[in-house]
Design an enzyme around this catalytic site. Structure first.
Site, PDB file in Angstrom:
ATOM      1  N   GLU A  74       0.843  -1.164  -0.172  1.00 35.20           N
ATOM      2  CA  GLU A  74      -0.057  -0.002   0.021  1.00 35.20           C
ATOM      3  C   GLU A  74       0.850   1.413   0.045  1.00 35.20           C
ATOM      4  OE1 GLU A  74      -2.302  -1.483   3.457  1.00 35.20           O
ATOM      5  OE2 GLU A  74      -4.324  -0.945   2.001  1.00 35.20           O
ATOM      6  N   GLU A 114      -3.937  -9.715   4.245  1.00 30.47           N
ATOM      7  CA  GLU A 114      -4.657  -9.319   5.155  1.00 30.47           C
ATOM      8  C   GLU A 114      -5.918 -10.076   5.553  1.00 30.47           C
ATOM      9  OE1 GLU A 114      -3.582  -7.150   2.865  1.00 30.47           O
ATOM     10  OE2 GLU A 114      -2.865  -5.315   3.710  1.00 30.47           O
TER      11      GLU A 114
HETATM   12  N1  CAA Z   1       5.018  -7.949  11.280  1.00 31.20           N
HETATM   13  C1  CAA Z   1       5.816  -8.008  12.318  1.00 31.20           C
HETATM   14  N2  CAA Z   1       6.783  -9.294  12.037  1.00 31.20           N
HETATM   15  C2  CAA Z   1       6.707  -9.805  10.866  1.00 31.20           C
HETATM   16  C3  CAA Z   1       5.777  -9.557  10.146  1.00 31.20           C
HETATM   17  C4  CAA Z   1       4.852  -8.457  10.051  1.00 31.20           C
HETATM   18  N3  CAA Z   1       3.790  -8.254   9.225  1.00 31.20           N
HETATM   19  N4  CAA Z   1       6.028 -10.507   8.883  1.00 31.20           N
HETATM   20  C5  CAA Z   1       7.031 -11.191   9.303  1.00 31.20           C
HETATM   21  N5  CAA Z   1       7.412 -10.928  10.389  1.00 31.20           N
HETATM   22  C6  CAA Z   1       8.500 -11.646  11.354  1.00 31.20           C
HETATM   23  C7  CAA Z   1       8.200 -12.950  11.690  1.00 31.20           C
HETATM   24  O1  CAA Z   1       7.346 -12.922  12.866  1.00 31.20           O
HETATM   25  C8  CAA Z   1       9.569 -13.442  11.752  1.00 31.20           C
HETATM   26  O2  CAA Z   1       9.909 -12.897  13.275  1.00 31.20           O
HETATM   27  P1  CAA Z   1      10.927 -13.818  14.011  1.00 31.20           P
HETATM   28  O3  CAA Z   1      12.217 -14.366  13.176  1.00 31.20           O
HETATM   29  O4  CAA Z   1      11.503 -13.117  15.271  1.00 31.20           O
HETATM   30  O5  CAA Z   1      10.138 -15.052  14.468  1.00 31.20           O
HETATM   31  C9  CAA Z   1      10.420 -12.650  10.834  1.00 31.20           C
HETATM   32  O6  CAA Z   1       9.560 -11.675  10.400  1.00 31.20           O
HETATM   33  C10 CAA Z   1      10.598 -13.696   9.462  1.00 31.20           C
HETATM   34  O7  CAA Z   1       9.316 -13.984   9.126  1.00 31.20           O
HETATM   35  P2  CAA Z   1       8.856 -15.606   8.570  1.00 31.20           P
HETATM   36  O8  CAA Z   1       9.728 -16.382   9.421  1.00 31.20           O
HETATM   37  O9  CAA Z   1       7.590 -15.636   8.156  1.00 31.20           O
HETATM   38  O10 CAA Z   1      10.088 -15.504   7.165  1.00 31.20           O
HETATM   39  P3  CAA Z   1       9.661 -15.859   5.791  1.00 31.20           P
HETATM   40  O11 CAA Z   1      10.834 -15.519   5.068  1.00 31.20           O
HETATM   41  O12 CAA Z   1       9.330 -17.272   5.634  1.00 31.20           O
HETATM   42  O13 CAA Z   1       8.527 -14.920   5.239  1.00 31.20           O
HETATM   43  C11 CAA Z   1       6.993 -13.303   4.848  1.00 31.20           C
HETATM   44  C12 CAA Z   1       8.616 -13.840   5.069  1.00 31.20           C
HETATM   45  C13 CAA Z   1       6.570 -13.612   3.472  1.00 31.20           C
HETATM   46  C14 CAA Z   1       7.256 -11.681   4.658  1.00 31.20           C
HETATM   47  C15 CAA Z   1       6.070 -13.747   5.825  1.00 31.20           C
HETATM   48  O14 CAA Z   1       6.870 -13.332   7.174  1.00 31.20           O
HETATM   49  C16 CAA Z   1       4.781 -13.118   5.680  1.00 31.20           C
HETATM   50  O15 CAA Z   1       4.001 -13.500   4.796  1.00 31.20           O
HETATM   51  N6  CAA Z   1       4.609 -11.989   6.701  1.00 31.20           N
HETATM   52  C17 CAA Z   1       3.371 -11.659   7.005  1.00 31.20           C
HETATM   53  C18 CAA Z   1       2.927 -10.497   6.050  1.00 31.20           C
HETATM   54  C19 CAA Z   1       1.480  -9.796   6.326  1.00 31.20           C
HETATM   55  O16 CAA Z   1       0.730 -10.487   6.595  1.00 31.20           O
HETATM   56  N7  CAA Z   1       1.482  -8.558   6.111  1.00 31.20           N
HETATM   57  C20 CAA Z   1       0.154  -7.927   5.996  1.00 31.20           C
HETATM   58  C21 CAA Z   1       0.269  -7.300   7.383  1.00 31.20           C
HETATM   59  S1  CAA Z   1      -1.365  -6.502   7.636  1.00 31.20           S
HETATM   60  C22 CAA Z   1      -1.438  -4.934   7.102  1.00 31.20           C
HETATM   61  O17 CAA Z   1      -0.354  -4.682   6.224  1.00 31.20           O
HETATM   62  C23 CAA Z   1      -2.475  -4.255   7.253  1.00 31.20           C
HETATM   63  C24 CAA Z   1      -2.742  -3.166   6.638  1.00 31.20           C
HETATM   64  O18 CAA Z   1      -3.301  -2.854   5.471  1.00 31.20           O
HETATM   65  C25 CAA Z   1      -2.875  -1.845   7.667  1.00 31.20           C
END
Ligand code: CAA
Length: 691
Positions: A107, A127
């Site tokens: 975004e 999301e």
């Molecule tokens: N917020 C905080 N921490 C996050 C995060 C997030 N959005 N995404 C990942 N992390 C953290 C994980 O908890 C993990 O932390 P630790 O090492 O301390 O455990 C670290 O980052 C690495 O994450 P993964 O183990 O999942 O690593 P990966 O390489 O396998 O995957 C990724 C990376 C594809 C980014 C995956 O983490 C992912 O899909 N994350 C979620 C993304 C998400 O859902 N974003 C949307 C958030 S909601 C939003 O944005 C709402 C809005 O419109 C306002």
């Protein structure tokens, strides 16, 4: 270099500016990022820069809002405000994205004035998986660039879109290769020179597409239960309105999602699945694994071998008889075909996987395996015999794993001269599909062997959860308790089909009796015979399942169990009424009515009670590990977060009240776990124990 916050810096390079987000590990758009970006845009206004490039340091562009801030007091500026600030900037800003630009991260890019993807980029709106919607303008700016249909698809599926597709849809303007900073610098220079087109996304219009909106609504109506998806459709539909109205509508719908208990449950599930990787032996170095030995070519062995082959490992599959080995090989080939059909592997990768399989009846062939998983018959004598042989055959340093579902891993380890190399790796059927792997750590298992188990889980794309040794480990031990509650409900008056229906009504993938039919009633029978000598005398025992087995009805595989399986939908087995009536008469039970609500309460409470004991006994490291087990191995609905998340939702006092009420009829089944009693008396939640 200008520093705007702990996570955001800026620099002038000639007549253009670069803004960098550096917030490891995934550049989540937490408070420091939001604060820094707002300051950066103010700085930009007075910097004299003609254009700017926005890029991220580290492994990825921003992966979204910081999930860890959810539920806490919001710290301004909000992400929607930051996006509006970026868009309003008089100096055009080009976003350069690498890795994964997800949710709020994507975004931010949509609010910039042009977007460049670096090869390998994936963009997406995950999301929905967290029970919310893209709430920082994604539902409004996305459709202005790509139209309604692709954005709906992305936001409803939560699946990331490859950069090539994003380019095709106009969500990015260019796709190129290079280092993020260098590409950002070049892009800013081109934008300054007028060689790269920039514009405000909010000033574009979304073409109406009522067909896409209607089709999405029809599809959702067929899958009720989740609250975010219909709100996503509503928000995207509002993108044909002027941007300020659309953004206000998005905000309204976002807040509805945010305040929904499903959001808390889904965020809990996300964090629970990541917390499992934090275990005491995490610092130890895993042993290298290239070749995996699998003993047993039955259903479990086939699935385990397939899973390893799909992950690019070499596999030696051992079975006693040629015939069974051939059947196993054929099933593995079919599994690989299935993976290819589902687009999980190419034809070339499939051929390679098949070539990496060595199927043999010669156990000595396991001599060069780095890790051996025994998936043979569930009987201690059989396991002992196999591990005695493995101790002789396996090379020094090989990890010796058992896929037992219940048996004592310490006892198995004790027959070897190397108990430190022995571990439980409990897969769930079908093992190439199910994501759960219980990593059962015995008394003497070496830390690097535990680390190897976790490394294997990651390699196989599974969620590895550390469990201690006990009868059934985490999952099956808890299953034992609520399956028993379900059997008692049948003895006391409910029909198995009513119990299944009520449980499905909770959102579970299947009811306990359908599940038993699918697994095969002989499995449960055999397990009950194993437990005969260790069953506590206070435990109330239902013979209904035993009688079905003794009548030769073993569930789906014989076409009859709790249900009769034919051409059409399964129907309740008509013999059951007689069997249940006999059992009731023998125990002097007068059947009574249970509402679906009563059934759900008892089922879930029994699940929570044993889950609480599993935590109390240290079998699970933390409550959220139990939830990760149930979400990934037992069909627990994700939007309820897991049994112990539900325990907090229901509240310890209410759970104790229920158990005390029901303990009048069955004191053993409904004994109150000490941990719950403490929470009820002194306060506290399972969430607090997660840390
Ligand atoms: N917020 C905080 N921490 C996050 C995060 C997030 N959005 N995404 C990942 N992390 C953290 C994980 O908890 C993990 O932390 P630790 O090492 O301390 O455990 C670290 O980052 C690495 O994450 P993964 O183990 O999942 O690593 P990966 O390489 O396998 O995957 C990724 C990376 C594809 C980014 C995956 O983490 C992912 O899909 N994350 C979620 C993304 C998400 O859902 N974003 C949307 C958030 S909601 C939003 O944005 C709402 C809005 O419109 C306002």
């Amino acid at each position: 270099m200008e520093r705007f916050s702990e996570a955001v810096t800026g620099e002038m390079v000639g007549e253009v500016a670069l803004i960098c987000i550096d917030n490891p590990p995934v550049n989540a758009a937490g408070h420091e990022v939001r604060k820094g970006l707002t300051a950066a845009v103010s700085w930009l206004a007075g910097s004299g820069a003609k254009a700017a490039g926005l890029w991220c340091a580290g492994r990825t562009f921003t992966a979204g809002a910081d999930v860890r801030e959810f539920g806490k007091t919001p710290q301004p500026p909000s992400l929607p405000e930051v996006c509006n600030t970026l868009e309003a900037s008089a100096v055009p800003i080009v976003a350069v994205m690498h890795g994964t630009a997800l949710g709020g991260g994507f975004e931010l890019a949509l609010a910039c004035h042009a977007r460049i993807g670096l090869s390998g980029l994936r963009v997406g709106f995950p999301e929905v998986n967290l029970g919310i919607l893209p709430g920082a303008g994604g539902t409004q700016r996305g459709p202005r660039l790509a139209g309604i249909a692709p954005v709906l698809d992305m936001a409803l599926s939560g699946k990331p879109m490859p950069a090539e597709e994003a380019l095709k849809h106009g969500l990015i303007d260019e796709l190129t290769r290079g280092e993020p900073r260098e590409v950002a610098l070049d892009a800013a220079r081109r934008a300054a020179a007028g060689d790269l087109k920039t514009r405000r996304t909010g000033e574009l219009e979304t073409p109406a597409d009522t067909d896409a909106i209607n089709a999405a609504q029809v599809k959702l109506a067929k899958k009720p239960g989740l609250n975010a998806p219909p709100r996503i459709v509503e928000a995207v539909a509002a993108s044909t309105r002027p941007i300020t109205e659309g953004l206000a509508e998005e905000r309204r719908l976002f807040m509805e999602c945010y305040d929904d208990p499903q959001r808390a449950a889904l965020v809990h599930a996300f964090l629970a699945e990541r917390a499992v990787a934090k275990y005491p032996e995490a610092g130890a170095k895993p042993r290298a694994v290239k070749r995996v030995g699998v003993i047993g070519a039955g259903t479990m062995g086939q699935g385990i071998a397939t899973s390893c082959l799909l992950a690019g490992l070499d596999v030696t599959l051992v079975e006693v008889k040629e015939e069974a080995l051939g059947r196993g090989e054929a099933a593995i080939a079919k599994n690989l075909d299935g993976a290819m059909e589902r687009g999980k592997m190419t034809a070339a990768a499939r051929a390679e996987a098949e070539a990496a399989l060595d199927a043999t009846t010669d156990m000595e062939a396991l001599a060069d395996a780095d890790l051996i998983i025994e998936a043979a018959f569930e009987k201690m004598e059989v396991k002992r015999e196999i591990f005695t042989a493995l101790d002789r055959i396996a090379k020094p340093g090989a990890v010796l794993a058992t896929n037992t579902s219940y048996l004592d891993v310490n006892e198995i380890a004790a027959v070897t001269s190397r108990p430190e190399d022995v571990i439980g790796l409990h897969f769930f059927s079908p093992a190439h599909i199910m994501r759960l792997l219980e990593i059962v750590v015995a008394d003497r298992t070496a830390p690097e062997v535990v680390a190897t188990g976790f490394a294997l889980a990651k390699r196989l794309g599974k969620i590895g959860v550390r469990a201690g040794v006990c009868d059934g480990f985490i999952g099956n031990r808890i299953l034992g308790n609520y399956a028993r509650a379900a059997e008692h409900l049948v003895l006391d008056g409910a029909a198995p089909s009513q119990v299944d229906r009520a449980v499905r009504g909770l959102g579970m993938a299947m009811g306990p009796f359908e599940m038993a039919d699918l697994a095969g009633l002989d499995i449960g029978y055999f397990n009950r015979r194993r437990r005969d000598p260790i069953r506590p005398p206070e435990e109330r025992y239902s013979k209904v399942a035993d009688r079905l087995v003794e009548a030769g009805t073993l569930g789906r595989k014989t076409g009859k169990g709790y249900y009769v399986y034919g051409e059409s939908k399964p129907v309740p087995n008509p013999d059951l009424d007689g069997i249940v009536a006999d059992e009731r008469a023998l125990s002097g039970i007068a059947p009574r009515e249970f509402s679906d609500h009563d059934i759900r309460d008892r089922y879930l409470t029994a699940m929570i009670a044993e889950a609480a004991r599993v935590v109390e006994d240290g079998i699970a490291q933390r409550p959220s590990d139990v939830d990760a087990v149930f979400l990934n191995g037992y069909g627990f609905p994700r939007h309820l977060g897991g049994p112990l998340h539900q325990a907090d939702v229901i509240g310890a006092a209410e759970l104790v009240r229920r158990m005390e009420e029901w303990s009048a009829e069955d004191p053993w089944q409904w004994r109150v776990p000490a941990i719950l009693r403490r929470m009820a008396d002194e306060g506290g939640t399972f969430a607090q124990l997660n840390g």
